[in-house]
Design an enzyme around this catalytic site. Structure first.
Site, PDB file in Angstrom:
ATOM      1  N   ARG A  72       0.789  -1.175   0.032  1.00 31.60           N
ATOM      2  CA  ARG A  72       0.101  -0.151   0.210  1.00 31.60           C
ATOM      3  C   ARG A  72       0.562   1.559   0.377  1.00 31.60           C
ATOM      4  NH1 ARG A  72      -2.794  -3.993   2.853  1.00 31.60           N
ATOM      5  NH2 ARG A  72      -1.884  -4.054   4.749  1.00 31.60           N
ATOM      6  N   GLU A 109       4.203  -9.369  14.977  1.00 31.63           N
ATOM      7  CA  GLU A 109       4.111  -9.680  15.890  1.00 31.63           C
ATOM      8  C   GLU A 109       3.990 -11.488  15.933  1.00 31.63           C
ATOM      9  OE1 GLU A 109       1.643  -5.736  15.411  1.00 31.63           O
ATOM     10  OE2 GLU A 109       3.398  -7.187  14.352  1.00 31.63           O
TER      11      GLU A 109
END
Length: 186
Positions: A72, A109
């Site tokens: 993006r 994460e």
């Protein structure tokens, strides 16, 4: 630094940008409130306003490289680069660039990832801006900074359309400034 902390708080463009971002609950997994910028891209005014705010900020900073993070960051980086007279350099996922690349692995994460850049795309001493759509923990932006600094670039700042509130306290950006337009809607 959030745009509203930089004197843009009253700027009506920020509200339009924020409202143009669709929130998709439980995507890609339960508990995630996905900030979908594809609806921002469909709103010509909000998309243009996003780019214009970035261009106004970076126009006079002598930036020669706008490095966009896949995927993006590719949507915001090229129009910003063109408007400020810089080149656009894509930072891609592994095995997407032909030819010789330099790589930077990083921890997320939920696992690990990697960014790659063409060897020779950025020269020592060039002033770089890193752009992406959203910053959560800063891990991807930190990897982008490391990649650019390894080839001798001076990373001036990182910029994102959306910044999770948590990042204000947990800047993992190697001491580089972070500029964000809006916080996510829920």
């Amino acid at each position: 630094m959030f745009a509203r902390e930089n004197g843009l708080h009253g700027d009506p463009r920020l509200r339009g940008i924020s409202e143009a971002i669709r929130v998709v609950p439980d995507f890609p997994k339960p508990g995630i409130m996905f900030q979908d910028i594809t609806t921002l891209l469909l709103d010509r005014k909000a998309f243009k306003d996003s780019v214009d705010i970035f261009v106004d900020r970076y126009r006079d900073m002598n930036i020669s490289v706008v490095a966009g993070v896949e995927a993006r960051g590719f949507m915001f980086g090229p129009p910003i680069a063109l408007a400020i007279g810089a080149k656009f350099v894509p930072l891609r996922k592994p095995k997407k660039l032909p030819g010789e690349v330099i790589s930077e692995n990083y921890v997320l994460e939920y696992g690990t990832d990697c960014l790659e850049m063409h060897v020779g795309a950025v020269q020592p001493g060039e002033r770089a801006l890193v752009i992406d759509d959203l910053v959560a923990t800063g891990g991807t932006l930190s990897a982008a900074i490391n990649l650019l600094e390894r080839v001798g670039a001076d990373v001036v700042e990182c910029a994102c359309v959306i910044g999770l509130p948590k990042i204000k306290e947990e800047r993992r950006l190697n001491g580089k400034p972070l500029y964000i337009l809006v916080e996510p809607r829920e």
